[in-house]
Design an enzyme around this catalytic site. Structure first.
Site, PDB file in Angstrom:
ATOM      1  CD  GLU A 110     -80.629   3.520  22.484  1.00 28.78           C
ATOM      2  OE1 GLU A 110     -81.851   3.035  22.306  1.00 28.78           O
ATOM      3  OE2 GLU A 110     -79.771   2.940  23.036  1.00 28.78           O
ATOM      4  CD  GLU A 130     -79.425  -1.625  20.706  1.00 28.61           C
ATOM      5  OE1 GLU A 130     -78.754  -0.587  21.211  1.00 28.61           O
ATOM      6  OE2 GLU A 130     -79.421  -1.288  19.264  1.00 28.61           O
TER       7      GLU A 130
END
Length: 256
Positions: A110, A130
């Site tokens: 990210e 995740e």
């Protein structure tokens, strides 16, 4: 070289190099590291002598995401209003290039996604795992990835949690250039130098238009972009650019 123990900040001519320096933790971010990155980015945007930022990691890894040990102690790498690493929600106004060696994983992916451009070494890997931990990639990947690449491969990234190669990231348009292993920073510096040679007002306005247009309708876009670029056309730099072209010499930008 300035910064902190966990984040090194270096000026190379008009380029700022920010290095995450926690190789013992695969450059995972704790709160102090995020705050140091945010401070460096504030310096980048606030210093007229700096034109481009490069974000990289020490020790052969870009960033492996959140420092889970620090998180368990209640130390979050998220900064309110700014996001993970201080840039995922509010990227810098000036161009930022990710120079990726090794892993850009979870929050590290990210961070790369928050940069405008990316240069990656051949052996680097990208992923958002995740879902494998029962979590959501809330640092920007779940929200923004499908704006950068087509929906189907974005969902493959997000729903399988499996990493992809630098070549696959390049083919999808997430990476601008691939280098030999160990060469990502040099490749990013070459790209940064090409940007830094251009008019700084024009570069900043062009980035602002390119990023903001996603929220504009076609009808309003023409006027919205005109509001941003009109001051650039009226600037001293615009006159200098035209004069330098006519006189066949390098432009001397003043940023005004």
């Amino acid at each position: 070289m300035t910064g902190t123990d966990s984040v090194l900040v270096e000026r190379r001519d008009r380029i700022q190099v920010i290095t995450i320096n926690r190789p013992e933790a695969r450059n995972a971010l704790d709160g102090a590291t995020s705050r140091a990155i945010a401070a460096a980015v504030d310096e980048l945007d606030g210093d007229d002598e700096l034109r481009v930022g490069v974000l990289t990691g020490a020790g052969g890894t870009f960033c492996s995401g959140m420092d889970l040990k620090a998180f368990l102690r209640g130390d979050s790498p998220g900064i309110p209003g700014r996001g993970f690493g201080g840039i995922t929600e509010t990227p810098p106004r000036k161009p930022m290039i990710a120079a990726v060696e090794g892993w850009a994983l979870a929050g590290g992916f990210e961070l790369m996604l928050a940069c405008d451009l990316a240069v990656a070494a051949e052996a680097s890997r990208f992923g958002v795992p995740e879902v494998k931990r029962g979590l959501v990639a809330g640092g920007g990947a779940a929200f923004l990835l499908a704006r950068r690449i087509p929906l189907a491969p974005a969902l493959e990234f997000l729903l399988t949690g499996e990493p992809v190669t630098a070549r696959r990231a390049y083919d999808l348009g997430l990476v601008n250039r691939i280098t030999v292993d160990g060469g990502a920073l040099d490749g990013a510096m070459e790209l940064a130098a090409a940007i830094a040679a251009n008019g700084p007002l024009a570069v900043a306005a062009t980035k602002q238009i390119a990023v903001a247009q996603a929220d504009w309708t076609l009808a309003e876009g023409w006027e919205r972009q005109r509001e941003i670029y009109a001051p650039v056309f009226a600037s001293e730099d615009a006159r200098e650019g035209a004069a330098a072209f006519a006189e066949r010499r390098p432009a001397v930008w003043k940023g005004r």
